[in-house]
Write a protein that holds these residues in place. Sequence first.
Motif, PDB file in Angstrom:
ATOM      1  N   THR A  78       0.847  -1.186   0.000  1.00  0.00           N
ATOM      2  CA  THR A  78       0.000   0.000   0.000  1.00  0.00           C
ATOM      3  C   THR A  78       0.881   1.234   0.000  1.00  0.00           C
ATOM      4  OG1 THR A  78      -0.100   0.074   2.405  1.00  0.00           O
ATOM      5  CG2 THR A  78      -1.829  -1.173   1.282  1.00  0.00           C
ATOM      6  N   TYR A  79       0.292   2.363  -0.294  1.00  0.00           N
ATOM      7  CA  TYR A  79       1.028   3.629  -0.229  1.00  0.00           C
ATOM      8  C   TYR A  79       0.078   4.704   0.291  1.00  0.00           C
ATOM      9  CZ  TYR A  79      -1.249   4.774  -4.655  1.00  0.00           C
ATOM     10  OH  TYR A  79      -2.177   5.010  -5.622  1.00  0.00           O
ATOM     11  N   GLU A  80       0.635   5.795   0.775  1.00  0.00           N
ATOM     12  CA  GLU A  80      -0.138   6.852   1.419  1.00  0.00           C
ATOM     13  C   GLU A  80      -0.468   7.962   0.432  1.00  0.00           C
ATOM     14  OE1 GLU A  80      -1.262   7.008   4.613  1.00  0.00           O
ATOM     15  OE2 GLU A  80      -0.517   4.982   4.916  1.00  0.00           O
ATOM     16  N   GLU A  81      -1.714   8.384   0.446  1.00  0.00           N
ATOM     17  CA  GLU A  81      -2.155   9.583  -0.245  1.00  0.00           C
ATOM     18  C   GLU A  81      -2.958  10.389   0.758  1.00  0.00           C
ATOM     19  OE1 GLU A  81      -4.329   8.841  -3.800  1.00  0.00           O
ATOM     20  OE2 GLU A  81      -2.576   8.193  -4.906  1.00  0.00           O
ATOM     21  N   GLU A  82      -2.951  11.685   0.607  1.00  0.00           N
ATOM     22  CA  GLU A  82      -3.689  12.503   1.557  1.00  0.00           C
ATOM     23  C   GLU A  82      -4.860  13.179   0.861  1.00  0.00           C
ATOM     24  OE1 GLU A  82      -1.466  16.590   2.016  1.00  0.00           O
ATOM     25  OE2 GLU A  82      -0.065  14.929   2.331  1.00  0.00           O
ATOM     26  N   PRO A  83      -6.031  13.190   1.503  1.00  0.00           N
ATOM     27  CA  PRO A  83      -7.187  13.868   0.907  1.00  0.00           C
ATOM     28  C   PRO A  83      -7.039  15.382   1.056  1.00  0.00           C
ATOM     29  CG  PRO A  83      -7.775  12.929   3.018  1.00  0.00           C
ATOM     30  CD  PRO A  83      -6.372  12.506   2.744  1.00  0.00           C
ATOM     31  N   ILE A  84      -7.405  16.102  -0.004  1.00  0.00           N
ATOM     32  CA  ILE A  84      -7.355  17.563   0.047  1.00  0.00           C
ATOM     33  C   ILE A  84      -8.718  18.121   0.430  1.00  0.00           C
ATOM     34  CG2 ILE A  84      -6.946  19.653  -1.314  1.00  0.00           C
ATOM     35  CD1 ILE A  84      -5.078  17.989  -3.050  1.00  0.00           C
ATOM     36  N   ILE A  96     -13.289  17.214   0.125  1.00  0.00           N
ATOM     37  CA  ILE A  96     -14.424  16.402  -0.306  1.00  0.00           C
ATOM     38  C   ILE A  96     -15.246  17.264  -1.260  1.00  0.00           C
ATOM     39  CG2 ILE A  96     -16.547  15.280   0.412  1.00  0.00           C
ATOM     40  CD1 ILE A  96     -15.117  14.570   3.028  1.00  0.00           C
ATOM     41  N   LEU A  97     -15.408  16.783  -2.490  1.00  0.00           N
ATOM     42  CA  LEU A  97     -16.068  17.560  -3.532  1.00  0.00           C
ATOM     43  C   LEU A  97     -17.572  17.318  -3.609  1.00  0.00           C
ATOM     44  CD1 LEU A  97     -13.428  17.007  -6.349  1.00  0.00           C
ATOM     45  CD2 LEU A  97     -13.678  19.011  -4.882  1.00  0.00           C
ATOM     46  N   ASP A  98     -18.020  16.119  -3.294  1.00  0.00           N
ATOM     47  CA  ASP A  98     -19.444  15.794  -3.450  1.00  0.00           C
ATOM     48  C   ASP A  98     -19.775  14.579  -2.599  1.00  0.00           C
ATOM     49  OD1 ASP A  98     -22.031  15.862  -4.362  1.00  0.00           O
ATOM     50  OD2 ASP A  98     -21.575  15.109  -6.374  1.00  0.00           O
ATOM     51  N   SER A 125     -21.441   7.407  -0.852  1.00  0.00           N
ATOM     52  CA  SER A 125     -20.196   7.616  -1.583  1.00  0.00           C
ATOM     53  C   SER A 125     -19.759   9.060  -1.417  1.00  0.00           C
ATOM     54  CB  SER A 125     -20.372   7.324  -3.076  1.00  0.00           C
ATOM     55  OG  SER A 125     -20.727   5.988  -3.272  1.00  0.00           O
ATOM     56  N   VAL A 126     -18.452   9.243  -1.409  1.00  0.00           N
ATOM     57  CA  VAL A 126     -17.885  10.575  -1.261  1.00  0.00           C
ATOM     58  C   VAL A 126     -16.876  10.788  -2.375  1.00  0.00           C
ATOM     59  CG1 VAL A 126     -16.589  12.095   0.268  1.00  0.00           C
ATOM     60  CG2 VAL A 126     -18.157  10.421   1.239  1.00  0.00           C
ATOM     61  N   LYS A 127     -16.970  11.912  -3.067  1.00  0.00           N
ATOM     62  CA  LYS A 127     -16.020  12.247  -4.116  1.00  0.00           C
ATOM     63  C   LYS A 127     -14.887  13.044  -3.484  1.00  0.00           C
ATOM     64  CE  LYS A 127     -16.126  13.925  -8.851  1.00  0.00           C
ATOM     65  NZ  LYS A 127     -17.000  14.559  -9.856  1.00  0.00           N
ATOM     66  N   VAL A 128     -13.645  12.518  -3.612  1.00  0.00           N
ATOM     67  CA  VAL A 128     -12.508  13.101  -2.900  1.00  0.00           C
ATOM     68  C   VAL A 128     -11.429  13.513  -3.896  1.00  0.00           C
ATOM     69  CG1 VAL A 128     -10.714  12.660  -1.168  1.00  0.00           C
ATOM     70  CG2 VAL A 128     -12.972  11.634  -0.909  1.00  0.00           C
ATOM     71  N   GLU A 141      -5.681  13.586  -8.027  1.00  0.00           N
ATOM     72  CA  GLU A 141      -6.635  12.701  -8.668  1.00  0.00           C
ATOM     73  C   GLU A 141      -7.954  12.756  -7.916  1.00  0.00           C
ATOM     74  OE1 GLU A 141      -6.922   8.070 -10.170  1.00  0.00           O
ATOM     75  OE2 GLU A 141      -5.279   8.679  -8.894  1.00  0.00           O
ATOM     76  N   ILE A 142      -9.049  12.614  -8.660  1.00  0.00           N
ATOM     77  CA  ILE A 142     -10.392  12.641  -8.059  1.00  0.00           C
ATOM     78  C   ILE A 142     -10.984  11.242  -8.176  1.00  0.00           C
ATOM     79  CG2 ILE A 142     -12.716  13.578  -8.219  1.00  0.00           C
ATOM     80  CD1 ILE A 142     -11.440  16.092  -9.479  1.00  0.00           C
ATOM     81  N   THR A 143     -11.490  10.719  -7.058  1.00  0.00           N
ATOM     82  CA  THR A 143     -12.144   9.404  -7.077  1.00  0.00           C
ATOM     83  C   THR A 143     -13.391   9.432  -6.223  1.00  0.00           C
ATOM     84  OG1 THR A 143     -10.867   8.616  -5.183  1.00  0.00           O
ATOM     85  CG2 THR A 143      -9.968   8.138  -7.371  1.00  0.00           C
ATOM     86  N   TRP A 144     -14.302   8.522  -6.496  1.00  0.00           N
ATOM     87  CA  TRP A 144     -15.488   8.338  -5.643  1.00  0.00           C
ATOM     88  C   TRP A 144     -15.148   7.336  -4.586  1.00  0.00           C
ATOM     89  CZ3 TRP A 144     -19.912  10.935  -5.240  1.00  0.00           C
ATOM     90  CH2 TRP A 144     -20.278  11.797  -6.268  1.00  0.00           C
TER      91      TRP A 144
END
Length: 155
Positions: free
Chosen positions: A117-123, A125-127, A140-143, A152-155
Amino acid sequence: MDPYEDLYGRKCRSPAGWFGVREANVFGPDLVHQAIEKTKLIQERLRTAQSRHKSYADVRRRELEFQVGDWVAYELELPSELQTVHPVFLVSMLRKCIGDPSRIVHVDDIQVTENLTYEEEPIVILDRQVRRLRNKEVASVKVLWRSKYREEITW
């Protein structure tokens, strides 16, 4: 009719009684000739079976054509941290990839842990959305994520 009888033209018998009373006089050239004829028959039936199998397989087979510059991979050069990942792909699994060079992430840029695994940090929450399934609701949360060199944006 069983396969032995179909192939050899007679019922299967034990070695003690392979030859009947009428067959006891078959020796020499006649025996060799019969063996050659049976071998030809076996080879013909094998060719027929192989041809049938090939025609069934060809229906599912598709031609893969790659041009210089296409993104394909058949063996990966993985770093020592990823030794547990199998680096080989089957050619039939390859798909043409229309890549975006700006999304290439070099392995050196990502710090992979022992459990892969690797670490990413959320900036931010868009939706948010809630989907209703038969028996439950799934939120679901769009981050918007930030890793070391990209967003990158993901749900």
